[in-house]
Enzyme design. Structure first.
Site, short mmCIF file in Angstrom:
data_model
loop_
_atom_site.label_atom_id
_atom_site.label_comp_id
_atom_site.label_asym_id
_atom_site.label_seq_id
_atom_site.Cartn_x
_atom_site.Cartn_y
_atom_site.Cartn_z
N ASP A 26 0.86 -1.17 0.00
CA ASP A 26 0.00 0.00 0.00
C ASP A 26 0.91 1.24 0.00
OD1 ASP A 26 -2.50 1.39 0.20
OD2 ASP A 26 -2.04 1.77 2.30
N ASP A 28 -0.32 5.11 0.76
CA ASP A 28 -0.65 6.07 1.81
C ASP A 28 -0.58 5.40 3.18
OD1 ASP A 28 -1.38 8.45 0.26
OD2 ASP A 28 -3.03 7.22 -0.49
#
Length: 343
Positions: A26, A28
């Site tokens: 991922d 963010d």
């Protein structure tokens, strides 16, 4: 132990970057926050790549194109090809293309990432609900300045019966100043206005996992994320292992209360965890030990004894809390235990 019955974080004698061929990372809250690299991320990823691990960046944020994301990562010191970036915009564009005719018009409520992904699938992004022959509405994160009028435009089309799709439903998104509203919050605005429900493509749902597998070809993937309800649940749904890092949305208390589908395989402070093995968590009398810590349940209170690495203490607490909760969510008093490790 199956993933469905996980009651403690797993150990690994091998470093994770050697035990798995591909890290599905991922962005963010894991690699960066508010556009700036998170501490230790750049060096950790460089070391993992240099030792043969393939890195792929899998984001529910549909705002930017893969080219833009790759350029940003390069500016942070993480050399990345656009093909190594997989977005929820790509996943939702594939989902739409499988259900409408080639060349169909799609109303876009979001940013450039959605428009590029739709064009790649032979679809035509448009801006108005009044377009003749409109086949779908797609909604993705459009940044903090997305005009309110765009939500109204989506509502007009949906109320006329146009199928509605959403890239993802993350309620929040981490940034430099804190946690802000994500695409899921915007989707709720349109849902309340229309009473409709969108088809959703992003993590933790199967369309995103399928998109990731198709684009990476990973055989032994490790999902790396900061969110229980997207990254970790997505790994659970895809039946692959996961590493939760504590650099984003999820805090220690939320982890201890996690239901089975939200329990990661491994837990670590940050991306340095990719480069190390993971300590074993094992039974110790009536409790669970990891490193120098022992966690026990006494009279509906989660207790922690000993000393050492705070993350080891958290791992031991996870074992005690998840075992007590079984297939549910831990309801024990955990305040003093968490205060001891300061996480």
């Amino acid at each position: 132990m199956t993933r469905q019955s996980r009651t403690s974080p797993a150990g690994s004698e091998r470093s994770l970057h050697q035990a798995y061929d591909t890290a599905l990372l991922d962005l963010d809250g894991v690699v960066y926050a508010g556009g700036e690299a998170i501490a230790y991320a750049v060096d950790s990823l460089a070391a993992a790549r240099a030792d043969g691990m393939h890195l792929a960046y899998v984001t529910n944020n549909a705002l930017r194109t893969p080219d833009a994301v790759a350029e940003h990562l390069g500016e942070l010191g993480i050399p990345t090809e656009a093909a190594e970036v997989i977005t929820s915009a790509q996943a939702v564009a594939r989902l739409i293309s499988e259900q409408v005719q080639p060349g169909s018009k799609v109303l876009v409520i979001g940013g450039e990432g959605l428009r590029v992904a739709l064009r790649e699938r032979g679809l035509v992004p448009v801006e108005s609900a009044d377009e003749e022959g409109l086949a779908a509405v797609v909604q993705g994160y459009g940044g903090p300045d997305l005009p309110w009028a765009r939500f109204a435009e989506a509502s007009y089309a949906i109320q006329r019966g146009v199928p509605w799709y959403a890239s993802n439903t993350d309620l929040t998104i981490p940034g430099a100043r804190g946690i802000g509203p994500g695409n899921g919050a915007a989707v709720e605005v349109v849902r309340i206005a229309t009473g409709a429900q969108p088809q959703v493509a992003g993590k933790p749902l199967p369309p995103m996992h399928r998109e990731t597998v198709l684009r990476t070809g990973a055989e032994r993937p490790l999902v790396v994320g900061d969110r229980l309800d997207t990254d970790i649940e997505g790994a659970f749904n895809g039946e692959v292992d996961s590493l939760l890092v504590l650099t984003g949305v999820t805090d220690a208390a939320q982890l201890l209360r996690a239901e089975p589908r939200h329990r990661p395989t491994y837990v670590d402070r940050d991306l340095r965890g990719l480069l190390t093995g993971q300590p074993e968590v094992g039974p110790a009398g009536e409790g669970f030990r990891c490193g120098g810590w022992t966690a026990v349940v006494a009279a509906d209170v989660l207790e922690l004894r000993g000393e050492g690495d705070p993350v080891d203490g958290l791992r031991a607490l996870c074992a005690a809390a998840w075992t007590q909760a079984g297939d549910g969510s831990c309801t024990l008093d955990m305040g003093k235990a968490l205060a001891r490790i300061g996480l």
